[in-house]
Design a protein around this motif. Structure first.
Motif, short mmCIF file in Angstrom:
data_model
loop_
_atom_site.label_atom_id
_atom_site.label_comp_id
_atom_site.label_asym_id
_atom_site.label_seq_id
_atom_site.Cartn_x
_atom_site.Cartn_y
_atom_site.Cartn_z
N GLU A 197 13.02 -5.31 7.75
CA GLU A 197 12.43 -4.05 7.32
C GLU A 197 12.67 -3.80 5.84
OE1 GLU A 197 14.15 -1.23 9.99
OE2 GLU A 197 12.70 -1.65 11.60
N ALA A 198 13.88 -4.13 5.37
CA ALA A 198 14.20 -3.94 3.95
C ALA A 198 13.35 -4.87 3.09
CB ALA A 198 15.68 -4.20 3.70
N PHE A 199 13.17 -6.10 3.53
CA PHE A 199 12.36 -7.07 2.80
C PHE A 199 10.92 -6.60 2.71
CE2 PHE A 199 9.44 -10.74 3.46
CZ PHE A 199 9.45 -11.22 2.16
N LEU A 200 10.36 -6.16 3.83
CA LEU A 200 8.98 -5.72 3.86
C LEU A 200 8.76 -4.44 3.06
CD1 LEU A 200 8.28 -6.45 7.63
CD2 LEU A 200 7.34 -7.70 5.68
N GLU A 201 9.77 -3.58 3.05
CA GLU A 201 9.67 -2.36 2.25
C GLU A 201 9.61 -2.69 0.77
OE1 GLU A 201 12.06 1.86 1.52
OE2 GLU A 201 12.79 0.42 2.99
N GLN A 202 10.39 -3.68 0.33
CA GLN A 202 10.38 -4.01 -1.09
C GLN A 202 9.09 -4.74 -1.50
OE1 GLN A 202 10.99 -7.08 -3.00
NE2 GLN A 202 10.75 -8.41 -1.21
N LEU A 203 8.30 -5.17 -0.51
CA LEU A 203 7.00 -5.78 -0.81
C LEU A 203 5.91 -4.74 -1.05
CD1 LEU A 203 6.56 -8.79 1.69
CD2 LEU A 203 7.43 -8.83 -0.66
N GLN A 204 6.13 -3.51 -0.58
CA GLN A 204 5.10 -2.48 -0.63
C GLN A 204 4.46 -2.28 -2.01
OE1 GLN A 204 3.60 -0.53 1.77
NE2 GLN A 204 4.61 -1.83 3.28
N PRO A 205 5.24 -2.25 -3.09
CA PRO A 205 4.61 -2.04 -4.41
C PRO A 205 3.67 -3.17 -4.83
CG PRO A 205 6.98 -1.61 -4.50
CD PRO A 205 6.71 -2.28 -3.20
N TYR A 206 3.75 -4.30 -4.14
CA TYR A 206 2.94 -5.47 -4.52
C TYR A 206 1.72 -5.65 -3.63
CZ TYR A 206 7.38 -6.23 -6.83
OH TYR A 206 8.51 -6.05 -7.59
N VAL A 207 1.47 -4.67 -2.74
CA VAL A 207 0.31 -4.74 -1.87
C VAL A 207 -0.91 -4.16 -2.58
CG1 VAL A 207 -0.70 -4.01 0.32
CG2 VAL A 207 1.74 -4.59 0.20
N ILE A 208 -1.99 -4.93 -2.60
CA ILE A 208 -3.23 -4.52 -3.26
C ILE A 208 -3.99 -3.55 -2.36
CG2 ILE A 208 -5.40 -5.29 -4.28
CD1 ILE A 208 -4.12 -8.12 -4.40
N PRO A 209 -4.31 -2.36 -2.81
CA PRO A 209 -5.08 -1.43 -1.98
C PRO A 209 -6.53 -1.88 -1.86
CG PRO A 209 -4.71 -0.48 -4.15
CD PRO A 209 -3.90 -1.75 -4.10
N PHE A 210 -7.17 -1.51 -0.77
CA PHE A 210 -8.59 -1.77 -0.59
C PHE A 210 -9.36 -1.14 -1.75
CE2 PHE A 210 -12.79 -1.01 1.32
CZ PHE A 210 -13.03 -2.23 1.94
N LYS A 211 -10.39 -1.82 -2.18
CA LYS A 211 -11.17 -1.36 -3.33
C LYS A 211 -11.62 0.09 -3.14
CE LYS A 211 -15.18 -2.68 -6.14
NZ LYS A 211 -16.30 -3.64 -6.28
N THR A 212 -11.51 0.88 -4.21
CA THR A 212 -11.86 2.30 -4.15
C THR A 212 -13.31 2.49 -3.70
OG1 THR A 212 -10.31 2.80 -5.93
CG2 THR A 212 -12.00 4.44 -5.45
N VAL A 213 -13.46 3.31 -2.69
CA VAL A 213 -14.79 3.61 -2.16
C VAL A 213 -15.01 5.12 -2.24
CG1 VAL A 213 -13.94 3.79 0.21
CG2 VAL A 213 -16.34 3.28 -0.19
N THR A 214 -16.22 5.50 -2.56
CA THR A 214 -16.56 6.92 -2.69
C THR A 214 -17.71 7.26 -1.75
OG1 THR A 214 -18.20 6.52 -4.43
CG2 THR A 214 -15.90 6.88 -5.12
N GLU A 215 -17.96 8.54 -1.57
CA GLU A 215 -19.07 8.97 -0.73
C GLU A 215 -20.39 8.43 -1.27
OE1 GLU A 215 -19.15 13.15 -0.08
OE2 GLU A 215 -17.08 13.25 0.65
N GLN A 216 -20.52 8.42 -2.60
CA GLN A 216 -21.74 7.93 -3.23
C GLN A 216 -21.95 6.45 -2.99
OE1 GLN A 216 -23.53 10.90 -3.69
NE2 GLN A 216 -24.50 9.45 -5.08
N SER A 217 -20.87 5.67 -3.10
CA SER A 217 -21.01 4.22 -2.90
C SER A 217 -21.36 3.91 -1.44
CB SER A 217 -19.72 3.50 -3.30
OG SER A 217 -18.60 3.95 -2.55
N LEU A 218 -20.87 4.73 -0.52
CA LEU A 218 -21.20 4.52 0.89
C LEU A 218 -22.68 4.84 1.15
CD1 LEU A 218 -18.07 6.01 2.72
CD2 LEU A 218 -18.66 3.60 2.39
N LYS A 219 -23.19 5.90 0.51
CA LYS A 219 -24.59 6.26 0.68
C LYS A 219 -25.51 5.18 0.12
CE LYS A 219 -23.86 11.26 0.81
NZ LYS A 219 -24.04 12.56 0.13
#
Length: 228
Positions: A89-111
């Motif tokens: 759990e400690a190892f995985l927690e320290q990985l969190q800052p290095y996780v790439i978020p899913f590309k930003t999506v907006t209501e307009q891009s979905l439409k």
């Protein structure tokens, strides 16, 4: 089960740390390997077998990233020392800052992605944890399901109907046994104007599905198949 706490951010000098380089599916794979090490330690006491497990876990994880920098290797190296649940759990927690978020999506891009859906509501974007997503999916009008994935830096979208199967099965996207529904979409047949329906069983709960995905191959094949 290994639980991962949300990290409050990076510690130390941020300029000395590598940028985010781990996708959600890769993080899930690493989590699985950590779980295997914990399970191996709990059920066996053969030092040689445990060393082999650690070596294999280390090798499999490093293969996910063909061009690791020395800094990135340093982030992943502690995996080989994981023995207990708390260490995992400690190892995985320290990985969190290095996780790439899913590309930003907006209501307009979905439409723009679904131009024929005149009354598209979309998902509640503010409620999503983009670091835990390999795709976004939501339902409208109880059975109409939309799914958005990212490939080569651009969004890919498909939509169809989701029918509850009231049973458990193997999800086409994450390849895990879970409560599934039949996702059906219309696709063009052989480039003609005729359409055929293609159906696949997928997780009813896309949050669970996203937490199970440990590779993007099946997701990409799923989207590609339904776009033809």
């Amino acid at each position: 089960m290994i639980h991962v706490k949300e990290s409050s951010g990076r510690t130390g000098n941020a300029t000395d740390l590598p940028e985010a380089f781990i996708r959600n599916d890769q993080f899930n794979f690493i989590k699985e390997q950590a779980g295997i090490l914990v399970s191996g330690q709990a059920t066996g006491n053969d030092a040689e077998v445990l060393n082999v497990l650690r070596h294999l876990a280390h090798e499999k994880v490093f293969k996910l990233f063909p061009q690791l920098t020395e800094e990135q290797k340093a982030v992943l190296n502690p995996l080989a020392k994981v023995k207990e649940t708390a260490e995992a759990e400690a190892f995985l927690e320290q990985l969190q800052p290095y996780v790439i978020p899913f590309k930003t999506v907006t209501e307009q891009s979905l439409k723009k992605l679904f131009p024929k859906a005149k009354k598209l509501k979309g998902p509640k974007l503010e409620a999503l944890d983009f670091k835990k997503l390999s795709y976004i999916a939501w339902t409208e009008s109880s059975t109409l399901m939309y799914l958005v994935a990212e490939k080569d830096g651009r969004f890919e979208g498909i939509h169809g109907t989701m029918t509850r199967s009231h049973k458990k099965g193997v999800c086409t996207i994450c390849n895990r046994h879970s409560e599934v529904g039949l996702f059906t979409a219309k696709t063009k047949s052989s480039g003609q104007d005729q359409f055929v329906k293609r159906g696949n069983y997928v997780c009813l709960d896309n949050e669970t599905c996203n937490s199970n995905i440990n590779g993007l191959e099946r997701l990409n094949e799923f989207v590609e198949r339904l776009q033809k």
